[in-house]
Enzyme design. Structure first.
Site, PDB file in Angstrom:
ATOM      1  N   SER A   1       0.795  -1.233   0.000  1.00 24.30           N
ATOM      2  CA  SER A   1       0.000   0.000   0.000  1.00 24.30           C
ATOM      3  C   SER A   1       0.825   1.279   0.000  1.00 24.30           C
ATOM      4  O   SER A   1       0.299   2.335  -0.317  1.00 24.30           O
ATOM      5  CB  SER A   1      -0.939   0.006   1.203  1.00 24.30           C
ATOM      6  OG  SER A   1      -0.203  -0.141   2.397  1.00 24.30           O
TER       7      SER A   1
ATOM      8  N   LYS B   1     -11.813   0.470  -1.736  1.00 26.33           N
ATOM      9  CA  LYS B   1     -10.922   0.901  -2.812  1.00 26.33           C
ATOM     10  C   LYS B   1     -11.658   0.700  -4.145  1.00 26.33           C
ATOM     11  O   LYS B   1     -12.573   1.451  -4.444  1.00 26.33           O
ATOM     12  CB  LYS B   1      -9.588   0.189  -2.683  1.00 26.33           C
ATOM     13  CG  LYS B   1      -9.068   0.407  -1.230  1.00 26.33           C
ATOM     14  CD  LYS B   1      -7.691   0.032  -0.963  1.00 26.33           C
ATOM     15  CE  LYS B   1      -7.372   0.029   0.528  1.00 26.33           C
ATOM     16  NZ  LYS B   1      -7.454   1.311   1.212  1.00 26.33           N
TER      17      LYS B   1
ATOM     18  N   HIS C   1      -5.415  -3.647  -2.506  1.00 23.74           N
ATOM     19  CA  HIS C   1      -5.000  -2.734  -3.581  1.00 23.74           C
ATOM     20  C   HIS C   1      -4.914  -3.407  -4.940  1.00 23.74           C
ATOM     21  O   HIS C   1      -4.618  -2.732  -5.927  1.00 23.74           O
ATOM     22  CB  HIS C   1      -3.657  -2.084  -3.242  1.00 23.74           C
ATOM     23  CG  HIS C   1      -3.770  -1.126  -2.096  1.00 23.74           C
ATOM     24  ND1 HIS C   1      -4.131   0.190  -2.263  1.00 23.74           N
ATOM     25  CD2 HIS C   1      -3.616  -1.308  -0.766  1.00 23.74           C
ATOM     26  CE1 HIS C   1      -4.172   0.787  -1.081  1.00 23.74           C
ATOM     27  NE2 HIS C   1      -3.865  -0.111  -0.151  1.00 23.74           N
TER      28      HIS C   1
END
Ligand SMILES: Cc1ncc(COP(=O)(O)O)c(C=O)c1O
Length: 419
Positions: A186, A243, A214
Site C-alpha cells: 500500500s 478501494k 490494492h
C-alpha cells in the site's frame, strides 16, 4: 501522574514539526470523486484508492440510495444477532465467486477482515510476515497467540531461512505455519512475488494469506487481484471494499469450512455491527460494474503509467512501484510535508507518508489517480509536481537526459468481461 498527560506534548511537537496540520483535512464538497473543495479551495484529489472511479458512478450511488430507502441507515446489531441481510449473503456469494473461493464473509471494514485471521493463530503456530504488510495484518498477529517472524520486504531468501529455522529441531513451531503478504503493497506500490511465496509455502507445509485490498479490481484478466494475475489461488484472500469497490467494508474469502469457523470464532465479526445496507449495496453494484467494464482497469493502469513516467521524466523517483499506487520519494519529514503543502496550494491533494508509516529518510508523497480522472487532470498534477519539485530542489532545474520508464503491471491474459 495523569494518564492523559502524554497527549499534550505530542500535540505540540507534532504541530511544530509539520508547521500546520496536513492530516484530517475536512472536505467540504467533492466533484465526481476526482476533485474536492477544502474551505473554498478546489483541488485535484490524487490520494483516493477509488481506483475504478466508481464512488461517483450513478449505478453505484443509486444502489446505495435504494438500499437506504428499503432497509434504513443501520441494522443496529451484529450479523450474528440481528444485522444479517440477504444482501450481505448476495455480496458474499458474489465476492467468493469473483475471488475463486468457496465462501466469503463481509465485514464492516478491511481492517476487521484482517483481524479475522487471529483465531487461526494458536499456540505453537508460526506466522511469517512481510515487513511492509498493512498494519491491520500486524494487528491480527498481535491478537493471535502464534509466534511471528518477519521477513525483509519481498526477500524470499530471508523467508526461506526463517522457514527452514522453524522446521529445525527444538523449534517453537509445534503447530502450523502461515505466510502473510499484501498483494500490492500500500505504500511501495509493488506486487508480491506470489508464485515464489506459494512455492516456499508448499515446500514447508505453510498456508498463504494475501491481502488484496490494492489489487482487487486492478490486477488480473477479470480484476480479481494478485491471485488471478499469477493464475494462483492463495489459501485465503482478504480485502477492503473501500478501494475498487467504492464502498466501506471488508471481505475474507477461502474454503467454506474455514470461513464458517471464523464466522463463529472471530471476535472482529461477532462483536461488531453489520456493514450498513448502503455500503453492502454499493459494493455489490460496484462489483457488477467492475466485472462488466474492464476498460476501467485499462484506464487506471494507463493513467498510472503516464503518471509514473511523467514524474520520472522530470527527475522524480517513484521507487519499485508498478501499479497505480505511485510513491514519490521526497526524503526528510519536514521537506515531505512542505512539498505536500506546496502541492496543495498548487491544486493537488496527495498523501504524505512519513515516519512511522515509512522508515525515516524514505518519506514519500503517495499519488493515486483513478479511472475517473481526465487527461487534463493528469497534466495538471504533473505541472504542479514540476513546479513544486523545482522550488524545493527535489528534482533538478531541467529535466534529466534519461530516465528508466516504468512498465505498469498488465493482465497476463486477455481482459474478460462478465455481464
Ligand atoms: C492493504 C490494506 N489492507 C487493509 C486496509 C484496511 O481497509 P479499511 O480501510 O477498509 O479498514 C487497507 C486500507 O487502508 C489497506 O491498504
Amino acid at each position: 501522574m495523569d494518564i492523559l498527560e502524554k497527549c499534550r506534548p505530542w500535540t505540540a511537537e507534532h504541530l511544530l514539526a509539520t508547521g500546520r496540520d496536513c492530516y484530517f483535512r475536512a472536505v467540504g464538497d467533492t466533484f465526481d470523486g476526482t476533485e474536492a473543495d477544502f474551505q473554498g479551495r478546489r483541488v485535484i484529489v490524487a490520494a483516493s484508492h477509488d481506483y475504478l472511479g466508481l464512488s461517483a458512478e450513478p449505478r453505484v450511488r443509486e444502489a446505495a440510495v435504494a438500499a437506504v430507502r428499503r432497509f434504513g441507515t443501520s441494522l443496529g446489531g451484529s450479523r450474528a444477532v440481528s444485522g444479517s441481510l440477504e444482501l450481505h449473503e448476495e455480496l458474499e456469494r458474489g465476492l467468493a465467486a469473483f475471488l475463486g473461493h468457496e465462501a466469503a464473509l463481509v465485514l464492516p471494514s478491511g481492517y476487521q477482515a484482517n483481524l479475522m485471521l487471529a483465531p487461526l493463530l494458536g499456540d505453537g503456530d508460526m506466522v511469517f510476515s512481510d515487513f511492509s504488510n498493512h498494519v491491520s495484518l500486524e494487528e491480527a498477529v498481535r491478537l493471535g497467540r502464534a509466534k511471528e517472524r518477519k521477513f525483509l520486504h519481498g526477500d524470499l531468501g530471508h523467508l526461506e531461512e526463517l522457514l527452514i529455522a522453524a522446521d529445525g529441531s527444538g523449534t517453537e513451531n509445534t503447530g502450523g505455519k502461515l505466510i502473510l503478504t499484501d498483494g500490492v503493497f500500500s505504500v511501495d506500490g509493488d506486487v508480491c512475488d506470489l508464485p515464489g511465496l506459494m512455492k516456499l509455502a508448499d515446500a514447508h507445509g505453510a498456508r498463504v494469506v494475501v491481502d488484496s485490498s490494492h489489487d482487487l479490481g486492478v490486477l488480473g484478466p477479470t480484476g480479481a487481484g494478485a491471485g488471478e494475475h499469477f493464475g494462483l489461488r492463495p489459501d485465503l484472500v482478504t480485502g477492503a471494499l473501500s478501494k475498487s469497490l467504492a464502498s466501506v467494508g471488508g471481505v475474507i474469502a477461502g474454503p467454506a469450512d474455514v470461513i464458517r469457523y471464523l464466522r463463529f470464532h472471530a471476535r472482529a465479526a461477532l462483536f461488531t455491527a453489520a456493514a450498513s445496507p448502503a455500503n453492502v449495496a454499493a459494493a455489490l453494484a460496484a462489483l457488477r460494474v467492475l466485472r462488466a467494464e474492464p476498460e476501467r482497469r485499462v484506464r487506471v493502469l494507463d493513467l498510472a503509467e503516464r503518471l509514473h513516467n511523467g514524474l520520472r521524466a522530470l527527475g522524480f523517483d517513484t521507487g519499485a512501484s508498478v501499479t497505480p499506487v505511485v510513491p514519490v520519494l521526497v526524503s526528510g519529514r519536514e521537506r515531505c510535508l512542505r512539498v505536500w503543502r506546496r502541492l496543495f496550494d498548487a491544486g493537488v491533494f496527495a498523501a504524505p507518508m512519513v515516519h512511522p508509516v515509512v522508515r525515516a529518510g524514505r518519506e514519500v508523497l503517495r499519488v493515486t489517480l483513478t479511472a475517473a480522472h481526465t487527461d487534463d487532470q493528469l497534466e495538471r498534477v504533473l505541472a504542479a509536481f514540476e513546479h513544486v519539485g523545482r522550488v524545493e530542489g527535489v528534482i533538478p532545474g531541467s529535466a534529466p537526459a534519461a530516465h528508466t520508464p516504468v512498465r505498469i503491471v498488465r493482465p497476463r491474459g486477455p481482459l474478460t468481461t462478465v455481464r
